[in-house]
Design a protein around this motif. Structure first.
Motif, PDB file in Angstrom:
ATOM      1  N   ILE A  93       0.861  -1.186   0.000  1.00 17.96           N
ATOM      2  CA  ILE A  93       0.000   0.000   0.000  1.00 17.96           C
ATOM      3  C   ILE A  93       0.893   1.231   0.000  1.00 17.96           C
ATOM      4  O   ILE A  93       1.729   1.392   0.886  1.00 17.96           O
ATOM      5  CB  ILE A  93      -0.932   0.021   1.233  1.00 17.96           C
ATOM      6  N   ARG A  94       0.740   2.045  -1.035  1.00 14.12           N
ATOM      7  CA  ARG A  94       1.614   3.212  -1.169  1.00 14.12           C
ATOM      8  C   ARG A  94       0.895   4.476  -0.717  1.00 14.12           C
ATOM      9  O   ARG A  94      -0.208   4.765  -1.164  1.00 14.12           O
ATOM     10  CB  ARG A  94       2.053   3.367  -2.619  1.00 14.12           C
ATOM     11  N   VAL A  95       1.530   5.195   0.180  1.00 13.15           N
ATOM     12  CA  VAL A  95       0.946   6.435   0.703  1.00 13.15           C
ATOM     13  C   VAL A  95       2.013   7.522   0.673  1.00 13.15           C
ATOM     14  O   VAL A  95       3.191   7.246   0.401  1.00 13.15           O
ATOM     15  CB  VAL A  95       0.442   6.247   2.153  1.00 13.15           C
ATOM     16  N   ARG A  96       1.601   8.739   0.961  1.00  8.95           N
ATOM     17  CA  ARG A  96       2.556   9.831   1.120  1.00  8.95           C
ATOM     18  C   ARG A  96       2.359  10.453   2.486  1.00  8.95           C
ATOM     19  O   ARG A  96       1.274  10.369   3.065  1.00  8.95           O
ATOM     20  CB  ARG A  96       2.355  10.876   0.020  1.00  8.95           C
ATOM     21  N   ARG A  97       3.439  11.067   2.966  1.00  9.42           N
ATOM     22  CA  ARG A  97       3.346  11.718   4.259  1.00  9.42           C
ATOM     23  C   ARG A  97       2.250  12.775   4.215  1.00  9.42           C
ATOM     24  O   ARG A  97       2.147  13.520   3.259  1.00  9.42           O
ATOM     25  CB  ARG A  97       4.689  12.361   4.623  1.00  9.42           C
ATOM     26  N   GLY A  98       1.439  12.795   5.251  1.00  6.71           N
ATOM     27  CA  GLY A  98       0.340  13.741   5.297  1.00  6.71           C
ATOM     28  C   GLY A  98      -0.982  13.152   4.837  1.00  6.71           C
ATOM     29  O   GLY A  98      -2.037  13.748   5.070  1.00  6.71           O
ATOM     30  N   ASP A  99      -0.933  11.982   4.175  1.00 10.09           N
ATOM     31  CA  ASP A  99      -2.180  11.359   3.721  1.00 10.09           C
ATOM     32  C   ASP A  99      -3.047  10.950   4.906  1.00 10.09           C
ATOM     33  O   ASP A  99      -2.550  10.350   5.867  1.00 10.09           O
ATOM     34  CB  ASP A  99      -1.885  10.076   2.915  1.00 10.09           C
ATOM     35  N   ALA A 100      -4.326  11.227   4.792  1.00 11.99           N
ATOM     36  CA  ALA A 100      -5.291  10.656   5.741  1.00 11.99           C
ATOM     37  C   ALA A 100      -5.751   9.330   5.153  1.00 11.99           C
ATOM     38  O   ALA A 100      -6.240   9.268   4.022  1.00 11.99           O
ATOM     39  CB  ALA A 100      -6.457  11.596   5.931  1.00 11.99           C
ATOM     40  N   LEU A 174       3.322  -4.481   2.810  1.00 11.90           N
ATOM     41  CA  LEU A 174       4.189  -3.307   2.956  1.00 11.90           C
ATOM     42  C   LEU A 174       3.343  -2.048   2.934  1.00 11.90           C
ATOM     43  O   LEU A 174       2.457  -1.906   2.098  1.00 11.90           O
ATOM     44  CB  LEU A 174       5.209  -3.262   1.816  1.00 11.90           C
ATOM     45  N   LEU A 175       3.635  -1.153   3.862  1.00 10.61           N
ATOM     46  CA  LEU A 175       3.012   0.158   3.873  1.00 10.61           C
ATOM     47  C   LEU A 175       4.128   1.104   3.457  1.00 10.61           C
ATOM     48  O   LEU A 175       5.062   1.351   4.211  1.00 10.61           O
ATOM     49  CB  LEU A 175       2.490   0.469   5.284  1.00 10.61           C
ATOM     50  N   TRP A 176       4.050   1.558   2.222  1.00  8.39           N
ATOM     51  CA  TRP A 176       5.163   2.226   1.562  1.00  8.39           C
ATOM     52  C   TRP A 176       4.953   3.724   1.612  1.00  8.39           C
ATOM     53  O   TRP A 176       4.079   4.235   0.919  1.00  8.39           O
ATOM     54  CB  TRP A 176       5.187   1.739   0.109  1.00  8.39           C
TER      55      TRP A 176
END
Ligand code: C2O
Ligand code: CU
Ligand code: CU
Length: 521
Positions: A93-100, A174-176
């Protein structure tokens, strides 16, 4: 700036002081930041995550029953969920900093379970504590804002006394947290696990007090992994997703390893090592310039021999702890797909590896590291003795209690503390004192190692691991060798609540070596 990235910047701006927010981004956002603690009504990413029983064809013969995660994007970037090619682990799972992020979990297993977001700094009701176990057929929503630095984090089950089995059966993903700027490197995730298959292809699990060690090393869900790569600089994002096995990673060619990052993100400066230790739960980012002939033809990663981590020869496995074995091979081909997971490319690789080499040459000691040096002589605020008692593993003589918190496990919100883990083992009658290595993990925080005091009586064994202890980065899990004392420093700055600390050798955890700590406002 799109509406959704604008929202993300606003939320970023609300993170604790010192987080990375660029001036122009803030200026463009142009108004007071929203509180990071409020649950935004509209998440950036909404996912349905199911734990399911499946049958996978792992090798010739009967299919194998596995328990794994399946994810679908309900709202947000449809490319945020990537299935790795193997039957497990997965997904990524791909996220970016600040994502809710909101994850709607559904438990389709025959047992209660939870999902823990390892390494992430999340509110207590999103942390997957076993007291929030989800019944078969039931669901639970994990809601959090990504506050961590870019890097590979991961998620796995955390049910009381069953974490080892649940993870072993295949539940891991993975939490990417994606990079905020292009790196010029191709990212290649490597989830390293050991497994034993019976003759009828069933996964064999033993709740062994010494720890479950598998007969085979699997990478991304496959034994004898050969990964296709292009002759370009890659960043290997290695996760030790094994239950209890410790690795001593090295290039088969003998070339030094360039470590770029640890559990909690990039190192301040790359660290060159003859080998690197990787305890269960830990991650390492390793630079692999497959265009460099120094890596050897058909370069491979192996685990080198080491001594002293275990007190008894388990005997039951052809791969005892500390033995030497190959981990992964790489096939370098000019026409190989340049990118293993297209969705993970951080911009085009620069081909001749200039960016990567420049990165490795960077040598300055940044101020954060200098500040840490100053903490090295500070006496620990609390000491936790790692021991053994009557067929279980203990912390300060206690084993896990679902909601239990002792007086020495209460931490003030905002406290900056030094914790010592003292691996003392136990008296074994006529056999003297014995101990095993442990992989101490804290939920909620990333920490720094500020000191190690190995026991001089075991200096010869310790010398087989010492140079591979990558203590110059942010960690959420730290290897503590027998009779060693390791001091770590963390700031408990973000959330109050009940969190876990434990040994990440999952059989040790399930057999008692886990406790709660409570952060109080
Ligand atoms: Cu990855 Cu409490 O663990
Ligand atoms: Cu964790
Ligand atoms: Cu342990």
């Amino acid at each position: 700036m799109s509406l959704s990235s604008r929202r993300r910047f606003l939320r970023l701006a609300g993170l604790s002081a010192g987080t990375l927010v660029t001036g122009p981004a803030l200026a463009r956002a142009g108004r007071a930041p929203a509180s990071p603690l409020q649950d935004p009504s509209e998440p950036d990413l909404e996912i349905q995550l199911e734990a399911v029983v499946e049958r996978a064809q792992l090798r010739a013969g009967a299919p194998t029953e596995i328990w794994r995660y399946r994810a679908t994007v309900l709202a947000g970037d449809p490319a945020a969920v990537v299935d790795l090619p193997g039957p497990f682990p997965g997904p990524l799972i791909r996220v970016r900093r600040g994502d809710a992020v909101r994850v709607h979990f559904v438990n389709r297993l025959p047992e209660r379970t939870t999902v823990h977001w390892h390494g992430l700094n999340v509110p207590e009701d999103a942390d997957g504590h076993p007291r929030f176990a989800v019944d078969p057929g039931a669901g639970y929503t994990y809601a959090f804002t990504v506050r961590n630095a870019p890097g590979p984090y991961w998620f796995h089950p955390h049910p009381d006394m069953r974490t080892g089995l649940h993870t072993y059966m295949g539940q891991a993903g993975l939490l990417w947290v994606a990079d905020e700027a292009p790196t010029g490197l191709v990212d290649l995730p490597l989830v390293v696990q050991d497994r034993t298959l019976a003759a009828d292809n069933r996964l064999v699990y033993r709740l062994d007090m010494m720890g479950m060690l598998g007969d085979e090393i699997w990478v991304n869900g496959r034994p004898d992994a050969v990964l296709d790569v292009s002759p370009a600089p890659h960043r290997l994002r290695v996760l030790n997703g094994s239950n209890s096995r410790i690795y001593k990673l090295a290039w088969q060619s003998g070339a030094p390893l360039a470590v770029l990052g640890t559990d909690g993100g990039a190192l301040d400066a790359p660290s060159r090592r003859p080998y690197a230790m990787l305890a269960p739960g830990q991650r390492l980012d390793i630079l692999a310039d497959f265009g460099d002939p120094g890596l050897g033809r058909g370069p491979g990663l192996e685990s080198l021999p080491f001594r002293g981590a275990t007190m008894m020869d388990p005997g039951a496995t052809p791969l005892p702890m500390g033995s030497r074995f190959p981990v992964a091979a790489f096939r370098v081909a000019g026409d190989a797909p340049r990118i293993f997971l297209p969705a993970l490319a951080n911009g085009a690789p620069d081909g001749d590896g200039r960016a990567a080499r420049a990165l490795v040459r960077r040598r300055s000691l940044p101020s954060s590291a200098r500040r840490l040096r100053a903490a090295q002589d500070r006496a620990p605020d609390r000491t936790f003795n790692l021991g053994m008692l009557m067929g279980g593993w203990t912390i300060n003589g206690r084993t896990f209690e679902l909601e239990g918190v002792a007086a020495d496990e209460v931490v003030r919100l905002g406290a900056d503390e030094v914790w010592a883990f003292a691996n003392q083992g136990a008296g074994m009658g006529g056999m003297g004192r014995m101990a095993m290595a442990h992989a101490m993990h804290l939920h909620l925080v990333q920490f720094r190692v500020v000191g190690r005091d190995p026991d001089p009586r075991f200096a010869a064994d310790y010398a087989t691991v010492r140079e591979g202890l990558v203590d110059d980065g942010w960690l959420d899990t730290v290897l503590v060798m027998p009779f060693e004392q390791v001091r770590i420093r963390a700031t408990f700055g973000d959330f109050a609540g009940l969190y876990l600390y434990h040994c990440h050798m999952l059989e040790h955890e399930d057999m008692g070596m886990m406790r709660n700590f409570r952060v109080v406002p």
